[in-house]
Scaffold this motif. Sequence first.
Motif, PDB file in Angstrom:
ATOM      1  N   ILE A 231     -11.308  -0.457  -0.654  1.00 24.18           N
ATOM      2  CA  ILE A 231     -11.471  -1.878  -0.350  1.00 24.18           C
ATOM      3  C   ILE A 231     -10.128  -2.565  -0.174  1.00 24.18           C
ATOM      4  O   ILE A 231      -9.940  -3.394   0.709  1.00 24.18           O
ATOM      5  CB  ILE A 231     -12.280  -2.557  -1.475  1.00 24.18           C
ATOM      6  CG1 ILE A 231     -13.689  -1.949  -1.520  1.00 24.18           C
ATOM      7  CG2 ILE A 231     -12.335  -4.067  -1.293  1.00 24.18           C
ATOM      8  CD1 ILE A 231     -14.468  -2.286  -2.759  1.00 24.18           C
ATOM      9  N   THR A 232      -9.176  -2.218  -1.015  1.00 23.51           N
ATOM     10  CA  THR A 232      -7.837  -2.801  -0.941  1.00 23.51           C
ATOM     11  C   THR A 232      -6.816  -1.845  -1.529  1.00 23.51           C
ATOM     12  O   THR A 232      -7.138  -1.075  -2.445  1.00 23.51           O
ATOM     13  CB  THR A 232      -7.774  -4.153  -1.687  1.00 23.51           C
ATOM     14  OG1 THR A 232      -6.441  -4.673  -1.632  1.00 23.51           O
ATOM     15  CG2 THR A 232      -8.184  -3.993  -3.141  1.00 23.51           C
ATOM     16  N   LEU A 233      -5.591  -1.890  -1.005  1.00 24.29           N
ATOM     17  CA  LEU A 233      -4.503  -1.075  -1.546  1.00 24.29           C
ATOM     18  C   LEU A 233      -3.561  -1.904  -2.405  1.00 24.29           C
ATOM     19  O   LEU A 233      -2.543  -1.395  -2.871  1.00 24.29           O
ATOM     20  CB  LEU A 233      -3.718  -0.422  -0.398  1.00 24.29           C
ATOM     21  CG  LEU A 233      -4.491   0.560   0.482  1.00 24.29           C
ATOM     22  CD1 LEU A 233      -3.581   1.125   1.576  1.00 24.29           C
ATOM     23  CD2 LEU A 233      -5.078   1.691  -0.345  1.00 24.29           C
ATOM     24  N   ASP A 234      -3.909  -3.170  -2.607  1.00 25.28           N
ATOM     25  CA  ASP A 234      -3.068  -4.051  -3.422  1.00 25.28           C
ATOM     26  C   ASP A 234      -3.320  -3.753  -4.901  1.00 25.28           C
ATOM     27  O   ASP A 234      -4.425  -4.012  -5.411  1.00 25.28           O
ATOM     28  CB  ASP A 234      -3.412  -5.511  -3.119  1.00 25.28           C
ATOM     29  CG  ASP A 234      -2.453  -6.487  -3.777  1.00 25.28           C
ATOM     30  OD1 ASP A 234      -1.982  -6.196  -4.898  1.00 25.28           O
ATOM     31  OD2 ASP A 234      -2.182  -7.536  -3.178  1.00 25.28           O
ATOM     32  N   PRO A 235      -2.337  -3.204  -5.619  1.00 26.49           N
ATOM     33  CA  PRO A 235      -2.547  -2.847  -7.032  1.00 26.49           C
ATOM     34  C   PRO A 235      -3.004  -4.015  -7.902  1.00 26.49           C
ATOM     35  O   PRO A 235      -3.782  -3.811  -8.839  1.00 26.49           O
ATOM     36  CB  PRO A 235      -1.173  -2.330  -7.480  1.00 26.49           C
ATOM     37  CG  PRO A 235      -0.505  -1.886  -6.230  1.00 26.49           C
ATOM     38  CD  PRO A 235      -0.976  -2.841  -5.169  1.00 26.49           C
ATOM     39  N   PHE A 236      -2.543  -5.221  -7.595  1.00 23.24           N
ATOM     40  CA  PHE A 236      -2.932  -6.377  -8.415  1.00 23.24           C
ATOM     41  C   PHE A 236      -4.419  -6.673  -8.259  1.00 23.24           C
ATOM     42  O   PHE A 236      -5.118  -6.920  -9.250  1.00 23.24           O
ATOM     43  CB  PHE A 236      -2.108  -7.606  -8.022  1.00 23.24           C
ATOM     44  CG  PHE A 236      -2.348  -8.797  -8.919  1.00 23.24           C
ATOM     45  CD1 PHE A 236      -1.780  -8.849 -10.188  1.00 23.24           C
ATOM     46  CD2 PHE A 236      -3.138  -9.857  -8.499  1.00 23.24           C
ATOM     47  CE1 PHE A 236      -2.011  -9.937 -11.019  1.00 23.24           C
ATOM     48  CE2 PHE A 236      -3.371 -10.949  -9.324  1.00 23.24           C
ATOM     49  CZ  PHE A 236      -2.808 -10.993 -10.584  1.00 23.24           C
TER      50      PHE A 236
END
Length: 327
Positions: A231-236
């Motif tokens: 869904i997302t690669l943003d760790p936060f």
Amino acid sequence: MPETIGTAWMWAAFAIFVVAALVADIVLLERGGARRITLREAAWWSALWVVLSFAFAGLLWWYLDIEHGRSLANLKVTEFLTGYLVEKSLAVDNIFVFLMLFSYFAVPLKYQRRVLIYGIVGAIVLRAAMILGGAWLIARFHWVLYLFGAFLLATGIKMWVFADAKPDLERNPVLRWLRGHLRITPEFHQERFFIIRDGKWWATPLFVVMVMVGVTDVVFAVDSIPAIFAITLDPFIVLTSNVFAILGLRAMYFLLAGFAGRFHLLSYGLALILMFIGVKMLIADFYKIPVFVSLAVVVAILAASVALSMVLRPGLQGRGQSADAES
């Protein structure tokens, strides 16, 4: 690591919030010692965690809208909500397994809370480590995404095929190892994990249950972490959506424990979600499915599986049904 919207102060503030939330959950739900959590308490706490999750999404949107513009704010909050729903739905499946374990070992309700809080803390620590490791792997080796996608697709197919299969705990290798290497008392000793009897240390059944819950956390983390990276690669965003989904797990357990059998089709819905996410990850380099489309698909599948569970109401079968029947 992949680019992230998380700044140092955002990571620090979220860490402080998680610690404060866990302390509040432990202190407020532990008032009065070992006792049964009422359905009303569980409902209020479950609602509170959901409200806090959406409040976080609102604050995140407000901050990003001011600092980075409306487009990024909409994208990141949609990613958060999609990830939160996926992880929350997988957490419900996790609850059914917890229910099966507690039923199998006949753990009194008043003693289940301590095991659950250890399980939640362990799940948060485990997911944080796996998310950071997964983000590093994806940044270094892009092809890992294809492995994640194939794994999720295969897991979804397996979950669909064996949705009604009842796990055989007697043949579980971890449980067999524990029984073969530990002295285990036949009875519970309140909320204690170990006792001394005749000068020797003995483990109680509650310790065995805690180990099995920890193993369950590992198994579900292996499924959920690749799913959120689709869904997302943003760790936060990955970490915050995971943690918010887990924080209300203990209250949600006591809320759903009596109704697990009514969601007998949820496993099929989760299987479809995992298959969809797996395909989404496998075709990402050829066609990127918009995040809002992913959110709509996840919501539609979850709503349909819950609604059909209520309407069809077949005979007792499936993991949730079996666990409910045993209890």
